[in-house]
Write an enzyme that holds these catalytic residues in place. Sequence first.
Site, PDB file in Angstrom:
ATOM      1  N   ASN A   7       0.840  -1.195   0.000  1.00 40.52           N
ATOM      2  CA  ASN A   7       0.000   0.000   0.000  1.00 40.52           C
ATOM      3  C   ASN A   7       0.879   1.250   0.000  1.00 40.52           C
ATOM      4  OD1 ASN A   7       0.624  -0.881   2.659  1.00 40.52           O
ATOM      5  ND2 ASN A   7      -1.043   0.277   3.554  1.00 40.52           N
ATOM      6  N   ILE A   8       0.420   2.234  -0.726  1.00 41.51           N
ATOM      7  CA  ILE A   8       1.158   3.487  -0.895  1.00 41.51           C
ATOM      8  C   ILE A   8       0.195   4.622  -0.578  1.00 41.51           C
ATOM      9  CG2 ILE A   8       2.486   4.909  -2.514  1.00 41.51           C
ATOM     10  CD1 ILE A   8       2.916   2.260  -4.150  1.00 41.51           C
ATOM     11  N   GLU A   9       0.439   5.252   0.556  1.00 41.77           N
ATOM     12  CA  GLU A   9      -0.479   6.300   1.000  1.00 41.77           C
ATOM     13  C   GLU A   9      -0.077   7.647   0.409  1.00 41.77           C
ATOM     14  OE1 GLU A   9      -0.665   5.784   5.270  1.00 41.77           O
ATOM     15  OE2 GLU A   9      -1.964   4.030   4.987  1.00 41.77           O
ATOM     16  N   GLU A  39      -3.237  -4.702  -2.823  1.00 46.17           N
ATOM     17  CA  GLU A  39      -3.831  -5.621  -3.797  1.00 46.17           C
ATOM     18  C   GLU A  39      -3.957  -4.966  -5.169  1.00 46.17           C
ATOM     19  OE1 GLU A  39      -4.869  -4.779  -0.817  1.00 46.17           O
ATOM     20  OE2 GLU A  39      -6.051  -6.343   0.162  1.00 46.17           O
ATOM     21  N   CYS A  82     -10.026  -4.812   0.912  1.00 49.13           N
ATOM     22  CA  CYS A  82     -11.091  -3.837   1.156  1.00 49.13           C
ATOM     23  C   CYS A  82     -12.110  -3.911   0.012  1.00 49.13           C
ATOM     24  CB  CYS A  82     -10.513  -2.427   1.263  1.00 49.13           C
ATOM     25  SG  CYS A  82     -10.104  -1.690  -0.335  1.00 49.13           S
ATOM     26  N   CYS A  92     -10.837  -2.935  -3.499  1.00 49.44           N
ATOM     27  CA  CYS A  92      -9.958  -3.967  -4.082  1.00 49.44           C
ATOM     28  C   CYS A  92     -10.754  -5.201  -4.506  1.00 49.44           C
ATOM     29  CB  CYS A  92      -8.862  -4.352  -3.094  1.00 49.44           C
ATOM     30  SG  CYS A  92      -7.645  -3.035  -2.885  1.00 49.44           S
TER      31      CYS A  92
HETATM   32  N1  THU Z   1      -5.110  -1.336   2.843  1.00 53.20           N
HETATM   33  C1  THU Z   1      -4.596  -2.204   1.916  1.00 53.20           C
HETATM   34  O1  THU Z   1      -3.526  -1.967   1.345  1.00 53.20           O
HETATM   35  N2  THU Z   1      -5.296  -3.325   1.637  1.00 53.20           N
HETATM   36  C2  THU Z   1      -6.424  -3.718   2.299  1.00 53.20           C
HETATM   37  O2  THU Z   1      -7.017  -4.705   1.943  1.00 53.20           O
HETATM   38  C3  THU Z   1      -6.891  -2.921   3.448  1.00 53.20           C
HETATM   39  C4  THU Z   1      -6.403  -1.519   3.467  1.00 53.20           C
HETATM   40  C5  THU Z   1      -4.333  -0.164   3.211  1.00 53.20           C
HETATM   41  C6  THU Z   1      -4.883   1.163   2.763  1.00 53.20           C
HETATM   42  C7  THU Z   1      -4.268   2.089   3.782  1.00 53.20           C
HETATM   43  O3  THU Z   1      -2.976   2.451   3.350  1.00 53.20           O
HETATM   44  C8  THU Z   1      -4.129   1.256   5.033  1.00 53.20           C
HETATM   45  O4  THU Z   1      -4.230  -0.091   4.597  1.00 53.20           O
HETATM   46  C9  THU Z   1      -5.168   1.532   6.097  1.00 53.20           C
HETATM   47  O5  THU Z   1      -6.439   1.498   5.580  1.00 53.20           O
END
Ligand code: THU
Length: 135
Positions: A42-44, A55, A85, A88
């Site tokens: 994940n890349i915020e 994903e 989520c 995804c």
């Molecule tokens: N996140 C994911 O990368 N995948 C998931 O299935 C759940 C959420 C990330 C998004 C965000 O960077 C962090 O988790 C918190 O929501």
Amino acid sequence: MTDKELYREAVKAMENAYTPFSHFNVGAAILTEDGEVFTGCNIENSSLGATICAERTACVKAVSNGKRKFQKIAVVCHEGAVTPCGICRQFLYEFAPKLPVITGPDEDHLMEYKLNELLLDGFRLGDEGAVLGVE
Ligand code: THU
């Protein structure tokens, strides 16, 4: 490739998570039909809505490299097991409605879900409009 090996790829990918806002690290590894693995984290983003999940990162890497058929995806977070989520789930459903989703607290305790169970009656457009149900 075994489930354990795919899970390990997801764990490795999680190391690159960029999460200055949530500190919630996620890794994913998607296995293509022809045996290639694409990983993602994940890349915020300061604009929180621009964040991309692990994903989708893995899936866009695969699709942008010409791969659209998938066997399986493994997902893990720093706390252990996690399922994709809603965004995804919808994103992956486009390419593989019945995709097996592997996760677990560690590589010796893996669980398997099917995407179409996680996203019941998911939405997908075919040539003639909405495709109801999974083929
Ligand atoms: N996140 C994911 O990368 N995948 C998931 O299935 C759940 C959420 C990330 C998004 C965000 O960077 C962090 O988790 C918190 O929501």
